[in-house]
Design a protein around this motif. Structure first.
Motif, PDB file in Angstrom:
ATOM      1  N   HIS A 121      72.235  45.618  12.461  1.00 21.44           N
ATOM      2  CA  HIS A 121      71.593  46.823  11.933  1.00 21.44           C
ATOM      3  C   HIS A 121      72.317  47.318  10.681  1.00 21.44           C
ATOM      4  N   ALA A 122      71.535  47.891   9.767  1.00 16.16           N
ATOM      5  CA  ALA A 122      72.108  48.441   8.533  1.00 16.16           C
ATOM      6  C   ALA A 122      72.021  49.960   8.492  1.00 16.16           C
ATOM      7  N   ASP A 123      71.579  50.570   9.590  1.00 19.85           N
ATOM      8  CA  ASP A 123      71.369  52.017   9.563  1.00 19.85           C
ATOM      9  C   ASP A 123      72.068  52.761  10.694  1.00 19.85           C
ATOM     10  N   HIS A 124      72.725  52.045  11.576  1.00 21.54           N
ATOM     11  CA  HIS A 124      73.553  52.691  12.585  1.00 21.54           C
ATOM     12  C   HIS A 124      74.618  51.707  13.060  1.00 21.54           C
ATOM     13  N   LEU A 125      75.678  52.258  13.626  1.00 21.24           N
ATOM     14  CA  LEU A 125      76.735  51.426  14.196  1.00 21.24           C
ATOM     15  C   LEU A 125      76.364  51.098  15.640  1.00 21.24           C
ATOM     16  N   THR A 126      76.542  49.850  16.016  1.00 16.88           N
ATOM     17  CA  THR A 126      76.218  49.466  17.385  1.00 16.88           C
ATOM     18  C   THR A 126      77.338  49.856  18.353  1.00 16.88           C
ATOM     19  N   PRO A 149      61.795  36.673  11.992  1.00 17.17           N
ATOM     20  CA  PRO A 149      62.420  36.902  10.688  1.00 17.17           C
ATOM     21  C   PRO A 149      61.514  37.733   9.780  1.00 17.17           C
ATOM     22  N   GLY A 150      62.121  38.291   8.759  1.00 12.00           N
ATOM     23  CA  GLY A 150      61.384  39.071   7.771  1.00 12.00           C
ATOM     24  C   GLY A 150      62.199  40.272   7.349  1.00 12.00           C
ATOM     25  N   HIS A 151      62.477  41.157   8.287  1.00 14.91           N
ATOM     26  CA  HIS A 151      63.378  42.275   7.999  1.00 14.91           C
ATOM     27  C   HIS A 151      64.765  41.738   7.714  1.00 14.91           C
ATOM     28  N   THR A 152      65.249  40.849   8.574  1.00 15.70           N
ATOM     29  CA  THR A 152      66.469  40.076   8.355  1.00 15.70           C
ATOM     30  C   THR A 152      66.200  38.654   8.840  1.00 15.70           C
ATOM     31  N   ARG A 175      61.439  47.426   6.072  1.00 17.34           N
ATOM     32  CA  ARG A 175      61.709  46.868   4.750  1.00 17.34           C
ATOM     33  C   ARG A 175      62.142  45.413   4.846  1.00 17.34           C
ATOM     34  N   CYS A 176      61.967  44.700   3.736  1.00 18.76           N
ATOM     35  CA  CYS A 176      62.268  43.252   3.704  1.00 18.76           C
ATOM     36  C   CYS A 176      63.191  42.885   2.549  1.00 18.76           C
ATOM     37  N   ASP A 177      63.885  43.863   1.972  1.00 21.77           N
ATOM     38  CA  ASP A 177      64.662  43.601   0.760  1.00 21.77           C
ATOM     39  C   ASP A 177      66.154  43.408   1.025  1.00 21.77           C
ATOM     40  N   PHE A 178      66.549  43.243   2.277  1.00 18.03           N
ATOM     41  CA  PHE A 178      67.933  42.885   2.562  1.00 18.03           C
ATOM     42  C   PHE A 178      68.133  41.391   2.298  1.00 18.03           C
ATOM     43  N   LEU A 193      62.634  52.152  -2.342  1.00 15.77           N
ATOM     44  CA  LEU A 193      63.497  52.666  -1.290  1.00 15.77           C
ATOM     45  C   LEU A 193      64.963  52.655  -1.717  1.00 15.77           C
ATOM     46  N   GLY A 194      65.671  53.692  -1.379  1.00 10.45           N
ATOM     47  CA  GLY A 194      67.114  53.696  -1.558  1.00 10.45           C
ATOM     48  C   GLY A 194      67.778  52.941  -0.427  1.00 10.45           C
ATOM     49  N   GLU A 195      69.069  52.629  -0.581  1.00 11.08           N
ATOM     50  CA  GLU A 195      69.745  51.909   0.484  1.00 11.08           C
ATOM     51  C   GLU A 195      70.002  52.848   1.658  1.00 11.08           C
ATOM     52  N   PRO A 196      70.029  52.330   2.881  1.00  8.61           N
ATOM     53  CA  PRO A 196      70.327  53.174   4.043  1.00  8.61           C
ATOM     54  C   PRO A 196      71.673  53.882   3.873  1.00  8.61           C
TER      55      PRO A 196
END
Length: 319
Positions: free
Chosen positions: A95-100, A170-173, A200-203, A277-280
């Motif tokens: 994940h790029a938007d929260h810590l696991t 796949p797609g998002h990551t 989003r798919c830009d990662f 979109l801005g980065e998370p």
């Protein structure tokens, strides 16, 4: 410390608080973490009470750099109250938007139940770990072998007596998995609710074409199948976050993927939106912790601080 709000809801087909449901269908508890808009799930076999945790959240306040565990502790409380034995902790992707909270929960559960559940993720995680390990200068020893189970595409596994399948989406990551458990798919960040559409798919390694294929794989499932999403960011007119929609409803209503939308239209729409979109907000913090399966960086020899790297952006003239 700020107080983080967690919504707990039991989505099992209980009657009068009993667990009298079909043996092939799971008990599902969805828990919404409001600060990052993340859905977490505890999924259990009603016949054995063996359970899994999917995409748990570790609380992090970027203003103070403080990590806390009250959201993860609420999962432990639920598991204890229901008498579940957690067999695995499952991640859909890095994940790029929260810590696991996977590693924290693994350690707590080892004490609680005398069994250390492995953390599972897709087999392509090693590519992602190497990429971001190099980007952030993380020693390989801090992320290698941190995940105890790497799933193959379409690998079948059991949760108690429940048959489950790890589906590559796949797609998002590029490493992204969904988990099909009974007539439910926990799709991570592949599909969002119909009024939002898709992720989003830009990662690095992301692809709108791949996401379209993954979405069609999901939406080709029987219409009654429930798709449980990894996030919700409900618009004001909707109000409360919603954890799932049926395949049938996605095909009729999803703003990005209803049946009338072609591949070309989806790819164009997704690329246009991603470009704006801005980065998370927690991108760099999350990736550095999550490639370690939620383990925090090792303490420095001097001072004992745990450090993460944040890139600086220089604007204007050279100096």
């Amino acid at each position: 410390m700020p107080q983080y709000s967690v919504t707990l809801r039991d989505n099992s087909a209980h009657s009068n608080n009993t667990k009298a449901i079909a043996a092939e269908e799971p008990i599902i508890h969805d828990l919404f973490e409001h600060r990052t808009g993340t859905w977490q799930y505890v999924v259990a076999d009603p016949s054995t009470l063996v359970a899994v945790i999917i995409d748990p959240v570790l609380d992090y306040d970027p203003a103070t750099q403080v990590v806390t565990t009250q959201t993860a502790d609420s999962l432990i409380s639920l598991i204890r109250e229901e008498g579940y034995k957690v067999d695995r902790i499952l991640e859909t992707h890095v994940h790029a938007d929260h810590l696991t909270a996977a590693s924290y929960l693994q350690n707590r559960l080892a004490l609680e139940q005398g069994y250390r559940p492995p953390i599972g993720i897709g087999k392509r995680i090693e590519q992602v770990q190497k990429l971001f390990g190099q980007k952030y200068g993380i020693p390989a020893k801090e992320y290698e072998n941190t995940f105890g189970k790497l799933f193959d595409d379409d690998e079948v596994f059991n949760i108690g007596n429940l048959r489950s399948i790890a589906i590559h989406l796949p797609g998002h990551t590029p490493d992204h998995l969904g988990y099909k458990i009974g007539d439910n798919v926990f799709c991570g960040d592949s599909l969002f609710n119909a009024d939002i559409g898709t992720a989003r798919c830009d990662f690095p390694g992301g692809s709108a074409n791949n996401l379209f294929d993954s979405a069609r794989k999901l939406l080709d499932l029987p219409g009654h199948t429930k798709i449980w999403t990894g996030h919700d960011y409900p618009p004001n007119e909707r109000g409360a976050p919603v954890p799932w929609m049926s395949v049938r409803d996605h095909r009729a209503q999803n703003t990005h993927l209803r049946d009338s939308i072609t591949r070309g239209k989806f790819v164009a729409l997704r690329k246009e939106r991603d470009s704006k979109l801005g980065e998370p907000k927690l991108l760099h913090h999350a990736l550095q912790v999550n490639i370690r399966a939620g383990k925090l960086p090792s303490p420095m020899e001097s001072g004992g601080h745990r450090m993460i790297h944040l890139p600086l952006k220089q604007e204007g003239v050279e100096w």
